[in-house]
Design a protein around this motif. Structure first.
Motif, PDB file in Angstrom:
ATOM      1  N   ILE A 103      39.637  13.792 -11.862  1.00  7.06           N
ATOM      2  CA  ILE A 103      40.341  13.559 -10.699  1.00  7.06           C
ATOM      3  C   ILE A 103      41.300  12.485 -10.837  1.00  7.06           C
ATOM      4  CG2 ILE A 103      39.854  13.274  -8.060  1.00  7.06           C
ATOM      5  CD1 ILE A 103      38.688  15.808  -8.734  1.00  7.06           C
ATOM      6  N   CYS A 104      40.994  11.539 -11.363  1.00  3.85           N
ATOM      7  CA  CYS A 104      41.996  10.408 -11.321  1.00  3.85           C
ATOM      8  C   CYS A 104      43.296  10.614 -12.078  1.00  3.85           C
ATOM      9  CB  CYS A 104      41.480   8.944 -11.872  1.00  3.85           C
ATOM     10  SG  CYS A 104      42.314   7.607 -11.980  1.00  3.85           S
ATOM     11  N   ARG A 105      43.176  11.168 -13.210  1.00  2.67           N
ATOM     12  CA  ARG A 105      44.048  11.652 -14.197  1.00  2.67           C
ATOM     13  C   ARG A 105      44.950  12.642 -13.346  1.00  2.67           C
ATOM     14  NH1 ARG A 105      41.348  14.073 -18.168  1.00  2.67           N
ATOM     15  NH2 ARG A 105      39.977  12.468 -18.571  1.00  2.67           N
ATOM     16  N   ASN A 106      44.345  13.559 -12.918  1.00  2.00           N
ATOM     17  CA  ASN A 106      45.213  14.804 -12.270  1.00  2.00           C
ATOM     18  C   ASN A 106      45.875  14.364 -10.992  1.00  2.00           C
ATOM     19  OD1 ASN A 106      44.895  17.778 -13.304  1.00  2.00           O
ATOM     20  ND2 ASN A 106      43.094  16.321 -13.698  1.00  2.00           N
ATOM     21  N   ILE A 107      45.256  13.203 -10.371  1.00  2.60           N
ATOM     22  CA  ILE A 107      46.318  12.642  -9.175  1.00  2.60           C
ATOM     23  C   ILE A 107      47.497  11.938  -9.567  1.00  2.60           C
ATOM     24  CG2 ILE A 107      46.075  10.942  -7.437  1.00  2.60           C
ATOM     25  CD1 ILE A 107      43.240  11.578  -7.191  1.00  2.60           C
ATOM     26  N   HIS A 108      47.207  11.302 -10.385  1.00  2.00           N
ATOM     27  CA  HIS A 108      48.517  10.598 -10.955  1.00  2.00           C
ATOM     28  C   HIS A 108      49.459  11.492 -11.781  1.00  2.00           C
ATOM     29  CE1 HIS A 108      47.494   6.381 -10.929  1.00  2.00           C
ATOM     30  NE2 HIS A 108      46.346   6.714 -10.923  1.00  2.00           N
ATOM     31  N   THR A 109      48.830  12.669 -12.366  1.00  2.00           N
ATOM     32  CA  THR A 109      49.926  13.455 -12.856  1.00  2.00           C
ATOM     33  C   THR A 109      50.236  14.936 -12.110  1.00  2.00           C
ATOM     34  OG1 THR A 109      48.040  14.686 -13.851  1.00  2.00           O
ATOM     35  CG2 THR A 109      49.251  13.196 -15.219  1.00  2.00           C
ATOM     36  N   ASN A 110      49.887  14.735 -10.802  1.00  2.00           N
ATOM     37  CA  ASN A 110      49.981  15.917  -9.747  1.00  2.00           C
ATOM     38  C   ASN A 110      49.416  17.233 -10.513  1.00  2.00           C
ATOM     39  OD1 ASN A 110      51.179  15.334  -7.501  1.00  2.00           O
ATOM     40  ND2 ASN A 110      53.081  15.032  -8.442  1.00  2.00           N
ATOM     41  N   GLY A 111      48.441  16.890 -11.440  1.00  2.00           N
ATOM     42  CA  GLY A 111      47.880  18.292 -11.853  1.00  2.00           C
ATOM     43  C   GLY A 111      47.235  19.297 -11.263  1.00  2.00           C
ATOM     44  N   PHE A 112      46.842  18.826  -9.994  1.00  2.00           N
ATOM     45  CA  PHE A 112      46.083  19.666  -9.087  1.00  2.00           C
ATOM     46  C   PHE A 112      46.820  21.070  -8.625  1.00  2.00           C
ATOM     47  CE2 PHE A 112      43.081  15.917  -8.294  1.00  2.00           C
ATOM     48  CZ  PHE A 112      42.278  16.529  -8.945  1.00  2.00           C
ATOM     49  N   LYS A 113      48.320  20.510  -8.263  1.00  2.00           N
ATOM     50  CA  LYS A 113      48.937  21.593  -7.799  1.00  2.00           C
ATOM     51  C   LYS A 113      49.177  22.958  -8.862  1.00  2.00           C
ATOM     52  CE  LYS A 113      51.644  19.311  -4.697  1.00  2.00           C
ATOM     53  NZ  LYS A 113      51.666  17.789  -4.999  1.00  2.00           N
ATOM     54  N   LYS A 114      48.541  22.565 -10.219  1.00  2.00           N
ATOM     55  CA  LYS A 114      48.640  23.632 -11.202  1.00  2.00           C
ATOM     56  C   LYS A 114      47.360  24.211 -11.418  1.00  2.00           C
ATOM     57  CE  LYS A 114      51.326  20.565 -14.063  1.00  2.00           C
ATOM     58  NZ  LYS A 114      50.903  19.549 -14.636  1.00  2.00           N
ATOM     59  N   GLN A 115      46.148  23.795 -10.566  1.00  2.00           N
ATOM     60  CA  GLN A 115      44.956  24.327 -10.703  1.00  2.00           C
ATOM     61  C   GLN A 115      44.989  25.503  -9.906  1.00  2.00           C
ATOM     62  OE1 GLN A 115      42.556  22.854 -12.435  1.00  2.00           O
ATOM     63  NE2 GLN A 115      43.838  20.630 -12.860  1.00  2.00           N
ATOM     64  N   LYS A 116      44.205  26.466 -10.356  1.00  2.00           N
ATOM     65  CA  LYS A 116      44.011  27.536  -9.627  1.00  2.00           C
ATOM     66  C   LYS A 116      43.328  27.646  -8.199  1.00  2.00           C
ATOM     67  CE  LYS A 116      40.297  29.041 -12.129  1.00  2.00           C
ATOM     68  NZ  LYS A 116      39.995  27.942 -11.622  1.00  2.00           N
ATOM     69  N   GLN A 117      43.284  28.205  -7.185  1.00  2.00           N
ATOM     70  CA  GLN A 117      42.772  28.044  -6.021  1.00  2.00           C
ATOM     71  C   GLN A 117      41.435  28.598  -5.732  1.00  2.00           C
ATOM     72  OE1 GLN A 117      43.975  26.086  -3.290  1.00  2.00           O
ATOM     73  NE2 GLN A 117      45.142  25.744  -5.046  1.00  2.00           N
ATOM     74  N   GLU A 118      40.835  29.514  -6.562  1.00  2.00           N
ATOM     75  CA  GLU A 118      39.661  30.136  -6.482  1.00  2.00           C
ATOM     76  C   GLU A 118      38.884  29.924  -7.631  1.00  2.00           C
ATOM     77  OE1 GLU A 118      39.726  34.253  -5.301  1.00  2.00           O
ATOM     78  OE2 GLU A 118      40.251  33.582  -3.195  1.00  2.00           O
ATOM     79  N   THR A 119      37.527  29.707  -7.061  1.00  2.00           N
ATOM     80  CA  THR A 119      36.534  29.482  -8.240  1.00  2.00           C
ATOM     81  C   THR A 119      35.783  30.636  -8.660  1.00  2.00           C
ATOM     82  OG1 THR A 119      35.730  27.813  -6.521  1.00  2.00           O
ATOM     83  CG2 THR A 119      34.978  27.688  -8.906  1.00  2.00           C
ATOM     84  N   VAL A 120      35.538  30.907  -9.630  1.00  2.00           N
ATOM     85  CA  VAL A 120      34.517  32.013 -10.091  1.00  2.00           C
ATOM     86  C   VAL A 120      33.346  31.563 -10.195  1.00  2.00           C
ATOM     87  CG1 VAL A 120      34.474  34.105 -11.433  1.00  2.00           C
ATOM     88  CG2 VAL A 120      36.732  33.014 -11.262  1.00  2.00           C
TER      89      VAL A 120
END
Ligand code: NAG
Ligand code: NAG
Ligand code: NAG
Ligand code: NAG
Ligand code: NAG
Length: 428
Positions: free
Chosen positions: A352-369
């Motif tokens: 979570i921490c790394r992705n906040i710094h790198t804005n990675g969540f924008k790239k995560q897909k929305q739906e979980t399978v």
């Protein structure tokens, strides 16, 4: 003479003390600055006893469970722990902060997460599912070496002697009422083939005095249980629920010690087995009777039996493990976790921490399978408890989603009343 040495010493000591003090001052100023500047991760599930700055590669975050931060300008994520998720204690109306859930335990521990509606309230997921944002499917398998190691392995000739004292098949379990109806399967299997059952469920054999039953469940890789398991030709490894990627120590332990698993659980277990013939899959048989006759056949035929132990014996492929997916994931680190983490929770926090710094969540897909279909009962007389758990979970997810969309506070009663209504009227 003496005095000058003393003075020199004194000077050195002073200089040393001054340096240490400066270092400590700089360090604490740095600490305070970090504290005051890094993104905040708020474990809504009270997981953090001492608030602290964590460091993940080049990035830092403040980790806390203190809800004074619940709408802080630097707050960057809410973190929830699945098995303790409480749908009536949530940060309502704060949708600009992503909700992230860590749920590595059995799917039966969080009914509302079994269906799309319940999953949709979280923006970031970390589960055993290989398609979640931070997947932890190998949380019980430390590394590839443990699979190929012969530390506990007992070759077939020696195992044959041991068989004079016990059955070919091992079973050891304490949770006897599971969605998958594990005990029902084993009880039927016992009609055709000898099974030694050491746990509470279907018990027919006493554990050695040196081994406490509670140890078996608290320390699944305890030396003594490994040795015991290694002496059996087969081990029954049935998960408590049937979900893709939900694989626990039950499977890995038998593979590590070199006892052939008789497996039921993740339908896609083939994605993770060391070789394409590393386990006898219960799901491939039409009946327990035909499963039993196959086990009997394998038990009598050395070559057939050894086919299942390529990860120890290296007979067929020249190398012990052919599954590239398994090898590649474990290459990332222990338990397939990135970096040098040993434990899934800190690894999730750093993700979570790394992705906040790198804005990675924008790239995560929305739906979980997250594929955990409703259990089918083998026996109509069996209580419908687990089917109900799924059905109710579906309603809980739907209600939660609707209530959150209103962005208004609601009480425990509001929630439970609505779930009951939806459930009774088949509205889910
Ligand atoms: C950390 O920062 C250093 C120097 O800026 C860089 O070389 C390195 O690749 C970074 N590491 C990661 C994991 O981002
Ligand atoms: C959270 O903070 C923002 C400003 O930072 C404010 O507009 C909003 O009303 C606050 N929400 C709650 C629920 O306190
Ligand atoms: C998280 O998901 C919810 C529900 O889908 C959505 O309303 C919200 O805007 C999302 N929040 C963030 C920060 O992406
Ligand atoms: C197992 O692997 C072997 C060798 O790669 C292959 O020939 C065989 O078709 C595979 N069997 C299955 C059932 O996937
Ligand atoms: C919900 O209740 C909490 C605590 O009582 C309060 O701080 C918050 O502002 C309320 N939120 C909304 C959206 O009414």
């Amino acid at each position: 003479m003496y005095t000058s040495i003393f003075r020199l010493k004194n000077k050195t000591v002073c200089l040393f003390l001054a340096l240490v003090t400066t270092f400590l001052i700089i360090k604490s100023i740095y600490g305070i600055l970090m504290y005051k500047s890094v993104p905040i991760l708020l474990w809504w599930t009270p997981f953090v006893e001492v608030e602290r700055v964590i460091r993940c590669d080049n990035y830092s975050c403040l980790l806390t469970s203190d809800r004074v931060y619940k709408n802080h300008s630097r707050l960057s994520a809410y973190l929830f722990y699945g098995s303790r998720f409480n749908p009536t204690d949530l940060p309502i109306g704060l949708k600009h902060i992503p909700w992230s859930i860590f749920h590595e335990e059995s799917p039966k521990n969080l009914g509302l997460f079994l269906y799309r509606d319940g999953q949709s309230v979280f923006n970031i997921t970390s589960t055993f599912d290989q398609h979640s944002d931070f997947p932890v499917p190998l949380q019980y398998l430390r590394d590839i070496e443990s699979l190929t190691s012969r530390q506990y392995y007992i070759p077939i000739e020696k195992k044959k002697n041991l068989l004079k004292n016990h059955a070919p098949v091992l079973y050891i379990q304490s949770d006897c009422n599971t969605p998958i109806e594990r005990d029902m399967i084993v009880a039927e299997l016992m009609k055709y083939i000898k099974v030694d059952s050491y746990g509470v469920c279907l018990n027919n054999k006493k554990l050695p005095d040196s081994l406490k039953e509670s140890d078996v469940y608290s320390f699944p890789y305890h030396n003594l249980i490994m040795q015991l398991a290694a002496s059996y030709k087969f081990t029954i490894a049935i998960e408590n629920a049937r979900c893709d990627d939900y694989i626990t120590e039950k499977l890995w332990r038998s593979l590590i010690v070199g006892s052939v698993p008789i497996y039921l659980g993740a339908p896609n277990v083939g994605d993770w087995l060391p070789n394409n013939k590393s386990a006898i899959l219960i799901g491939n048989f039409e009946s327990i009777e035909s499963l039993a006759s196959y086990i009997i056949k394998v038990n009598q035929d050395n070559n057939l039996y050894l086919n299942y132990l390529d990860h120890k014996e290296k007979l067929n492929f020249g190398h012990q493990i052919t599954n590239k997916r398994l090898i590649n994931l474990l290459k990332r680190g222990k338990y397939g976790l990135e970096g040098n983490q040993e434990d899934v929770v800190p690894a999730f926090e750093c993700f979570i921490c790394r992705n906040i710094h790198t804005n990675g969540f924008k790239k995560q897909k929305q739906e979980t399978v997250y594929s955990c279909p409703e259990p089918k009962s083998r026996n109509s007389k069996n209580p419908v408890r687990w089917k109900d758990h799924w059905k109710r979970g579906k309603c809980e997810g739907k209600v939660l989603k609707e209530l959150l969309e209103q962005q208004k506070n609601y009480s425990k009663n509001d929630y439970e009343y609505k779930v009951d209504q939806y459930y009774k009227n088949n509205m889910c």
